[in-house]
Enzyme design. Structure first.
Site, PDB file in Angstrom:
ATOM      1  CG  ASP A 116      37.320  50.205  36.004  1.00  0.00           C
ATOM      2  OD1 ASP A 116      37.531  49.013  35.713  1.00  0.00           O
ATOM      3  OD2 ASP A 116      36.551  50.570  36.928  1.00  0.00           O
ATOM      4  CD  GLU A 150      33.189  42.982  40.901  1.00  0.00           C
ATOM      5  OE1 GLU A 150      33.073  44.059  40.279  1.00  0.00           O
ATOM      6  OE2 GLU A 150      33.261  42.874  42.133  1.00  0.00           O
ATOM      7  CB  VAL A 151      32.271  42.558  33.613  1.00  0.00           C
ATOM      8  CG1 VAL A 151      31.521  42.722  32.296  1.00  0.00           C
ATOM      9  CG2 VAL A 151      31.936  43.699  34.573  1.00  0.00           C
ATOM     10  CG  HIS A 188      41.463  45.338  34.804  1.00  0.00           C
ATOM     11  ND1 HIS A 188      40.530  46.099  35.488  1.00  0.00           N
ATOM     12  CD2 HIS A 188      40.950  44.084  34.760  1.00  0.00           C
ATOM     13  CE1 HIS A 188      39.506  45.327  35.844  1.00  0.00           C
ATOM     14  NE2 HIS A 188      39.741  44.103  35.425  1.00  0.00           N
ATOM     15  CG  HIS A 242      37.282  42.948  31.421  1.00  0.00           C
ATOM     16  ND1 HIS A 242      36.290  42.016  31.618  1.00  0.00           N
ATOM     17  CD2 HIS A 242      37.743  43.272  32.655  1.00  0.00           C
ATOM     18  CE1 HIS A 242      36.146  41.785  32.917  1.00  0.00           C
ATOM     19  NE2 HIS A 242      37.027  42.532  33.571  1.00  0.00           N
TER      20      HIS A 242
HETATM   21  P1  5GP Z   1      36.672  42.432  36.684  1.00  0.00           P
HETATM   22  O1  5GP Z   1      36.552  42.370  38.177  1.00  0.00           O
HETATM   23  O2  5GP Z   1      35.530  41.715  35.995  1.00  0.00           O
HETATM   24  O3  5GP Z   1      38.014  42.014  36.202  1.00  0.00           O
HETATM   25  O4  5GP Z   1      36.580  43.962  36.322  1.00  0.00           O
HETATM   26  C1  5GP Z   1      35.392  44.611  35.980  1.00  0.00           C
HETATM   27  C2  5GP Z   1      35.686  46.094  35.963  1.00  0.00           C
HETATM   28  O5  5GP Z   1      34.636  46.738  35.277  1.00  0.00           O
HETATM   29  C3  5GP Z   1      35.771  46.723  37.351  1.00  0.00           C
HETATM   30  O6  5GP Z   1      37.050  47.335  37.509  1.00  0.00           O
HETATM   31  C4  5GP Z   1      34.623  47.739  37.366  1.00  0.00           C
HETATM   32  O7  5GP Z   1      34.942  48.929  38.043  1.00  0.00           O
HETATM   33  C5  5GP Z   1      34.388  47.983  35.882  1.00  0.00           C
HETATM   34  N1  5GP Z   1      33.029  48.336  35.541  1.00  0.00           N
HETATM   35  C6  5GP Z   1      31.883  47.713  35.951  1.00  0.00           C
HETATM   36  N2  5GP Z   1      30.804  48.296  35.402  1.00  0.00           N
HETATM   37  C7  5GP Z   1      31.275  49.302  34.611  1.00  0.00           C
HETATM   38  C8  5GP Z   1      30.621  50.266  33.781  1.00  0.00           C
HETATM   39  O8  5GP Z   1      29.407  50.315  33.648  1.00  0.00           O
HETATM   40  N3  5GP Z   1      31.432  51.146  33.129  1.00  0.00           N
HETATM   41  C9  5GP Z   1      32.788  51.107  33.252  1.00  0.00           C
HETATM   42  N4  5GP Z   1      33.493  52.010  32.554  1.00  0.00           N
HETATM   43  N5  5GP Z   1      33.429  50.215  34.026  1.00  0.00           N
HETATM   44  C10 5GP Z   1      32.676  49.325  34.701  1.00  0.00           C
END
Ligand code: 5GP
Length: 127
Positions: free
Chosen positions: A39, A105-106, A112, A110
């Protein structure tokens, strides 16, 4: 900003771009079903993301619409990454966010993988 975890899938999302090789990542593992990478903003000493190769918006989409082989392949990849990183003995956490209240957010499914210190209680306080 939090997103919906529901289709339609957005091919412009950042993880889709990483899968296409348009944006670099610090890769940990790759196989037929999954890509794992560190991450960019780690929340623990070990914070790895594991994503399926298929176009799924979230766990909700993946669990309903992925094939059995794909689900098995992805799930095994998550376990293999944790094992290969040596996380099993001291333990780790697997977490996935779906939709607005989770803070996803993405919009590409995925999980973690968190490890490397005692991780505390499962839920933080509301933002
Ligand atoms: P979510 O909140 O969607 O569960 O987690 C998205 C994760 O993607 C976050 O922990 C954020 O730090 C990570 N992230 C966002 N953009 C990028 C990127 O461009 N590269 C990497 N390696 N992680 C990312």
């Amino acid at each position: 900003m939090a997103v919906s975890g529901l289709p339609p899938y957005d091919d412009g999302n950042i993880f889709a771009r990483i899968l296409r090789g348009e944006i670099p990542c610090n890769k940990v593992h790759e196989d037929q079903w999954a890509l794992a990478f560190h991450d960019i903003n780690p929340q623990a000493p070990v914070h790895v993301l594991v994503i399926p190769k298929g176009r799924y918006c979230s766990f909700a989409d993946f669990s309903a619409n992925a094939g059995a082989e794909e689900i098995a392949g992805f799930t095994r990849a998550v376990g293999k990454v944790a094992k290969d990183l040596g996380l099993e003995e001291q333990g780790y956490r697997v977490l996935t966010n779906v939709g607005e209240h989770s803070g996803q957010e993405v919009p590409h499914f995925h999980v973690h993988l968190f490890a490397g210190r005692p991780l505390g209680r499962m839920l933080g306080r509301p933002a």
